[in-house]
Design a protein around this motif. Structure first.
Motif, PDB file in Angstrom:
ATOM      1  N   GLN A 283       1.472 -14.723  -2.222  1.00 34.69           N
ATOM      2  CA  GLN A 283       0.931 -16.058  -1.926  1.00 34.69           C
ATOM      3  C   GLN A 283      -0.363 -16.043  -1.109  1.00 34.69           C
ATOM      4  O   GLN A 283      -0.950 -17.093  -0.871  1.00 34.69           O
ATOM      5  CB  GLN A 283       1.985 -16.884  -1.169  1.00 34.69           C
ATOM      6  N   VAL A 284      -0.786 -14.877  -0.613  1.00 34.32           N
ATOM      7  CA  VAL A 284      -2.019 -14.854   0.180  1.00 34.32           C
ATOM      8  C   VAL A 284      -3.151 -14.230  -0.636  1.00 34.32           C
ATOM      9  O   VAL A 284      -2.908 -13.423  -1.535  1.00 34.32           O
ATOM     10  CB  VAL A 284      -1.843 -14.089   1.519  1.00 34.32           C
ATOM     11  N   ALA A 285      -4.371 -14.642  -0.315  1.00 35.21           N
ATOM     12  CA  ALA A 285      -5.515 -14.252  -1.149  1.00 35.21           C
ATOM     13  C   ALA A 285      -6.163 -12.933  -0.712  1.00 35.21           C
ATOM     14  O   ALA A 285      -7.080 -12.447  -1.377  1.00 35.21           O
ATOM     15  CB  ALA A 285      -6.561 -15.360  -1.148  1.00 35.21           C
ATOM     16  N   ASN A 286      -5.685 -12.320   0.371  1.00 38.18           N
ATOM     17  CA  ASN A 286      -6.257 -11.034   0.808  1.00 38.18           C
ATOM     18  C   ASN A 286      -6.099  -9.988  -0.294  1.00 38.18           C
ATOM     19  O   ASN A 286      -5.193 -10.091  -1.116  1.00 38.18           O
ATOM     20  CB  ASN A 286      -5.486 -10.463   2.008  1.00 38.18           C
ATOM     21  N   PRO A 287      -6.931  -8.943  -0.262  1.00 43.05           N
ATOM     22  CA  PRO A 287      -6.597  -7.774  -1.082  1.00 43.05           C
ATOM     23  C   PRO A 287      -5.319  -7.160  -0.517  1.00 43.05           C
ATOM     24  O   PRO A 287      -5.164  -7.097   0.711  1.00 43.05           O
ATOM     25  CB  PRO A 287      -7.798  -6.845  -0.893  1.00 43.05           C
ATOM     26  N   ILE A 288      -4.418  -6.743  -1.383  1.00 47.46           N
ATOM     27  CA  ILE A 288      -3.126  -6.235  -0.904  1.00 47.46           C
ATOM     28  C   ILE A 288      -2.802  -4.889  -1.541  1.00 47.46           C
ATOM     29  O   ILE A 288      -3.356  -4.520  -2.579  1.00 47.46           O
ATOM     30  CB  ILE A 288      -1.978  -7.235  -1.189  1.00 47.46           C
ATOM     31  N   GLY A 289      -1.869  -4.193  -0.896  1.00 48.62           N
ATOM     32  CA  GLY A 289      -1.440  -2.887  -1.399  1.00 48.62           C
ATOM     33  C   GLY A 289       0.053  -2.872  -1.631  1.00 48.62           C
ATOM     34  O   GLY A 289       0.797  -3.683  -1.075  1.00 48.62           O
ATOM     35  N   LEU A 290       0.476  -1.953  -2.470  1.00 50.10           N
ATOM     36  CA  LEU A 290       1.898  -1.772  -2.754  1.00 50.10           C
ATOM     37  C   LEU A 290       2.167  -0.280  -2.790  1.00 50.10           C
ATOM     38  O   LEU A 290       1.519   0.461  -3.539  1.00 50.10           O
ATOM     39  CB  LEU A 290       2.223  -2.392  -4.117  1.00 50.10           C
ATOM     40  N   LYS A 291       3.114   0.165  -1.975  1.00 56.14           N
ATOM     41  CA  LYS A 291       3.486   1.576  -2.022  1.00 56.14           C
ATOM     42  C   LYS A 291       4.377   1.795  -3.242  1.00 56.14           C
ATOM     43  O   LYS A 291       5.275   0.987  -3.519  1.00 56.14           O
ATOM     44  CB  LYS A 291       4.249   1.968  -0.756  1.00 56.14           C
ATOM     45  N   VAL A 292       4.133   2.893  -3.940  1.00 54.46           N
ATOM     46  CA  VAL A 292       4.919   3.210  -5.133  1.00 54.46           C
ATOM     47  C   VAL A 292       5.463   4.629  -4.987  1.00 54.46           C
ATOM     48  O   VAL A 292       4.703   5.596  -4.998  1.00 54.46           O
ATOM     49  CB  VAL A 292       4.056   3.095  -6.408  1.00 54.46           C
ATOM     50  N   GLY A 293       6.783   4.723  -4.825  1.00 56.47           N
ATOM     51  CA  GLY A 293       7.422   6.021  -4.631  1.00 56.47           C
ATOM     52  C   GLY A 293       7.980   6.599  -5.921  1.00 56.47           C
ATOM     53  O   GLY A 293       7.862   5.985  -6.985  1.00 56.47           O
ATOM     54  N   PRO A 294       8.581   7.790  -5.829  1.00 54.84           N
ATOM     55  CA  PRO A 294       8.972   8.540  -7.029  1.00 54.84           C
ATOM     56  C   PRO A 294      10.084   7.892  -7.856  1.00 54.84           C
ATOM     57  O   PRO A 294      10.259   8.254  -9.019  1.00 54.84           O
ATOM     58  CB  PRO A 294       9.449   9.885  -6.465  1.00 54.84           C
ATOM     59  N   THR A 295      10.818   6.936  -7.298  1.00 56.54           N
ATOM     60  CA  THR A 295      11.901   6.319  -8.087  1.00 56.54           C
ATOM     61  C   THR A 295      11.405   5.140  -8.917  1.00 56.54           C
ATOM     62  O   THR A 295      12.148   4.598  -9.737  1.00 56.54           O
ATOM     63  CB  THR A 295      13.036   5.815  -7.165  1.00 56.54           C
ATOM     64  N   ALA A 296      10.166   4.720  -8.726  1.00 56.81           N
ATOM     65  CA  ALA A 296       9.649   3.553  -9.452  1.00 56.81           C
ATOM     66  C   ALA A 296       9.486   3.866 -10.938  1.00 56.81           C
ATOM     67  O   ALA A 296       8.982   4.938 -11.294  1.00 56.81           O
ATOM     68  CB  ALA A 296       8.318   3.118  -8.859  1.00 56.81           C
ATOM     69  N   THR A 297       9.903   2.949 -11.797  1.00 56.05           N
ATOM     70  CA  THR A 297       9.679   3.121 -13.231  1.00 56.05           C
ATOM     71  C   THR A 297       8.422   2.356 -13.629  1.00 56.05           C
ATOM     72  O   THR A 297       7.938   1.506 -12.872  1.00 56.05           O
ATOM     73  CB  THR A 297      10.855   2.549 -14.039  1.00 56.05           C
ATOM     74  N   VAL A 298       7.921   2.635 -14.819  1.00 58.39           N
ATOM     75  CA  VAL A 298       6.759   1.903 -15.326  1.00 58.39           C
ATOM     76  C   VAL A 298       7.077   0.411 -15.329  1.00 58.39           C
ATOM     77  O   VAL A 298       6.258  -0.425 -14.918  1.00 58.39           O
ATOM     78  CB  VAL A 298       6.405   2.364 -16.762  1.00 58.39           C
ATOM     79  N   ASP A 299       8.287   0.087 -15.756  1.00 57.44           N
ATOM     80  CA  ASP A 299       8.694  -1.307 -15.824  1.00 57.44           C
ATOM     81  C   ASP A 299       8.692  -1.980 -14.449  1.00 57.44           C
ATOM     82  O   ASP A 299       8.227  -3.113 -14.296  1.00 57.44           O
ATOM     83  CB  ASP A 299      10.101  -1.361 -16.431  1.00 57.44           C
ATOM     84  N   ASP A 300       9.210  -1.280 -13.446  1.00 60.83           N
ATOM     85  CA  ASP A 300       9.181  -1.826 -12.070  1.00 60.83           C
ATOM     86  C   ASP A 300       7.744  -2.159 -11.674  1.00 60.83           C
ATOM     87  O   ASP A 300       7.461  -3.231 -11.141  1.00 60.83           O
ATOM     88  CB  ASP A 300       9.662  -0.777 -11.032  1.00 60.83           C
ATOM     89  N   VAL A 301       6.860  -1.208 -11.937  1.00 64.35           N
ATOM     90  CA  VAL A 301       5.473  -1.383 -11.507  1.00 64.35           C
ATOM     91  C   VAL A 301       4.840  -2.556 -12.248  1.00 64.35           C
ATOM     92  O   VAL A 301       4.172  -3.407 -11.646  1.00 64.35           O
ATOM     93  CB  VAL A 301       4.662  -0.080 -11.709  1.00 64.35           C
ATOM     94  N   LEU A 302       5.097  -2.641 -13.556  1.00 64.32           N
ATOM     95  CA  LEU A 302       4.484  -3.733 -14.331  1.00 64.32           C
ATOM     96  C   LEU A 302       4.962  -5.093 -13.838  1.00 64.32           C
ATOM     97  O   LEU A 302       4.176  -6.040 -13.724  1.00 64.32           O
ATOM     98  CB  LEU A 302       4.796  -3.573 -15.824  1.00 64.32           C
ATOM     99  N   ARG A 303       6.253  -5.192 -13.532  1.00 64.08           N
ATOM    100  CA  ARG A 303       6.758  -6.490 -13.052  1.00 64.08           C
ATOM    101  C   ARG A 303       6.197  -6.842 -11.681  1.00 64.08           C
ATOM    102  O   ARG A 303       5.892  -8.000 -11.404  1.00 64.08           O
ATOM    103  CB  ARG A 303       8.283  -6.496 -13.056  1.00 64.08           C
ATOM    104  N   LEU A 304       6.021  -5.836 -10.846  1.00 66.68           N
ATOM    105  CA  LEU A 304       5.429  -6.095  -9.525  1.00 66.68           C
ATOM    106  C   LEU A 304       3.959  -6.499  -9.661  1.00 66.68           C
ATOM    107  O   LEU A 304       3.479  -7.399  -8.962  1.00 66.68           O
ATOM    108  CB  LEU A 304       5.584  -4.859  -8.632  1.00 66.68           C
ATOM    109  N   VAL A 305       3.245  -5.856 -10.580  1.00 67.10           N
ATOM    110  CA  VAL A 305       1.839  -6.222 -10.798  1.00 67.10           C
ATOM    111  C   VAL A 305       1.762  -7.669 -11.285  1.00 67.10           C
ATOM    112  O   VAL A 305       0.937  -8.460 -10.811  1.00 67.10           O
ATOM    113  CB  VAL A 305       1.160  -5.271 -11.816  1.00 67.10           C
TER     114      VAL A 305
END
Ligand code: PEP
Ligand code: CO
Length: 449
Positions: A283-305
């Motif tokens: 909800q905020v307009a700042n540039p933001i980051g997301l940590k992505v660890g070894p258990t993340a799947t492609v699908d997890d990442v796509l939904r978060l994006v």
């Protein structure tokens, strides 16, 4: 409801979601009082600055610039002294110079500074001998001393954290805008650091830069651009009770900004798609980051994006991968390819620290410099394989000569760790290890161009 109220109503839906990793404040009304006081304070950063960072990160996403993000795992109020802040800024400026000069690439500088005071913990409690107390969650929440008084969550720390952030930021602005960061004084930045091989290499580099600068001066070049540098702040947006009163509507754009820092990120432990932290930063307009660890799947990442950057705004989202040296070559290429296939171009950054923690037989939490570099190399290899852009590094470091990570040119061994282990949280690269990393990353980056 007017437009502003609507923005806050949408933001505040986080309160009905699961909010992981939060302290138990003993007194709700005391918390609300402190939050009202925080809400009455001036913003720490301006929305326009956050927008500038987003624009620079858009260049990083395309490989036209490189992101250097670094600082303490956990800042402490006690260490927000002039000397320590100066040395951290100096170390980051030196690393940026090594990267800029070594790889002929502009470097976007972001400190894990002026607000990195709240930590996720693997356990809510800590036991020593017979005694069990709440875990230390960072200076924004409680004290490190192992006593019931110190470990109790204390709301007055939220206000203190704001003020320490303000004075830290003030000094950062003075150092980077007030002449200290002048490129004609690069050799000065090394003053005060112990003599060692990385510093000697740095001195050679500054001599070359000096010659080039004097040549340009003789040609009549205008150096006003060299006298100051942009430097942005970042922290993990973990403690939403702190972020919320500092989140404001920008009168210029009519959008919400978290004015506690230019850049906020979501940690590996709080990146649940339906959790409070992901909703909040969506909800905020700042540039933001997301940590992505070894258990993340492609699908997890796509939904978060999709949730965090539905408009695919250039520079909006930085994915900070922290896989571990042993896993990165196996796990990262697939994620990169999966994201690329959807036409998504985030900023890709490596955090080579958090996947490489080990504990020595003597009980020290540490990391091997070689593992850190191995993950950085794996990061570059994975991007080459996937045809994506290796955009930057995110590291835990300090300007001091601490002994927290193993190896490096000084070859810090297990026995040496105890001589100067100061981190209250994760082990940091010391000044020399940080410069060494920068020299090695510059080589890897040069090979890309
Ligand atoms: C950190 O950056 O200090 C941290 C806790 O990292 P992660 O969320 O990746 O574990
Ligand atoms: Co850490």
């Amino acid at each position: 409801m007017n437009a502003q109220e609507q923005l806050f109503a949408e933001l505040d839906k986080y309160k009905n979601l699961e909010i992981k990793q939060q302290p138990q404040w003993p007194d709700k009304s005391a918390l609300e009082k402190v939050q009202r006081e925080l809400a009455a304070q001036p913003p720490l950063v301006f929305a326009g600055e956050a927008d500038q960072l987003r624009t620079q990160l858009a260049d990083v996403a395309q490989g036209k610039a490189f992101l250097l993000q670094g600082g303490d795992c956990a800042e402490t109020f006690a260490d927000a002294t002039a000397d320590k802040i100066r040395d951290r800024v100096k170390t980051l400026l030196q690393m940026a110079l090594v990267l800029t000069y070594g790889a002929s690439t502009p470097v976007v500088k972001v400190g894990r500074m002026a607000g990195q005071f709240a930590k996720p913990r693997s356990s809510n409690t800590e036991t020593r001998g017979e005694v069990t107390l709440p875990a230390y969650r960072g200076d924004l929440v409680n004290g490190y001393d192992f006593t019931p008084e110190s470990r109790a969550a204390d709301v007055s720390r939220l206000l203190q954290g704001y003020h320490v952030s303000a004075s830290t930021l003030n000094l950062i602005r003075a150092f980077t805008q007030g002449g200290f960061a002048d490129l004609r004084a690069v050799h000065e930045w090394n003053r005060g650091f112990a003599d060692n091989p990385a510093n000697a290499r740095y001195r050679e580099l500054t001599e070359e830069i000096d010659r080039a600068v004097r040549f340009m001066a003789a040609c009549g070049a205008d150096f006003s651009e060299l006298t100051r540098t942009d430097f942005f702040t970042a922290h993990e947006a973990l403690l939403l009770d702190y972020e919320r009163p500092l989140t404001r509507v920008d009168s210029r754009t009519g959008k919400l900004y978290d004015t506690a820092a230019h850049f906020l990120w979501i940690g590996e432990r709080t990146r649940d798609l339906d959790g409070a932290h992901v909703h909040y930063l969506s909800q905020v307009a700042n540039p933001i980051g997301l940590k992505v660890g070894p258990t993340a799947t492609v699908d997890d990442v796509l939904r978060l994006v999709d949730k965090l950057d539905p408009e695919r705004q250039p520079g909006r989202l930085t994915l900070i991968t922290r896989m571990g040296a042993g896993k990165i070559r196996e796990v990262l290429p697939n994620i990169l390819k999966g994201v690329k296939k959807e036409g998504i171009e985030p900023v890709w950054v490596t955090d080579p620290m958090h996947g490489n923690g080990i504990t020595t037989s003597t009980g020290y939490k540490t990391r091997r410099f070689d593992d850190v570099m191995n993950e950085v190399e794996g990061f570059f290899e994975a991007h080459r394989e996937a045809g994506t852009v290796p955009g930057g590094v995110h590291v835990e470091l300090t300007g001091d000569d601490v002994t927290e990570c193993l190896g490096g040119a000084e070859n810090i061994d297990e026995a040496t760790l105890e001589t100067r282990y100061e981190s209250l949280c994760d082990p940091r690269l010391n000044h020399m290890q940080s410069l060494e990393l920068a020299f090695q990353v510059a080589e890897l980056l040069k090979a890309e161009h």
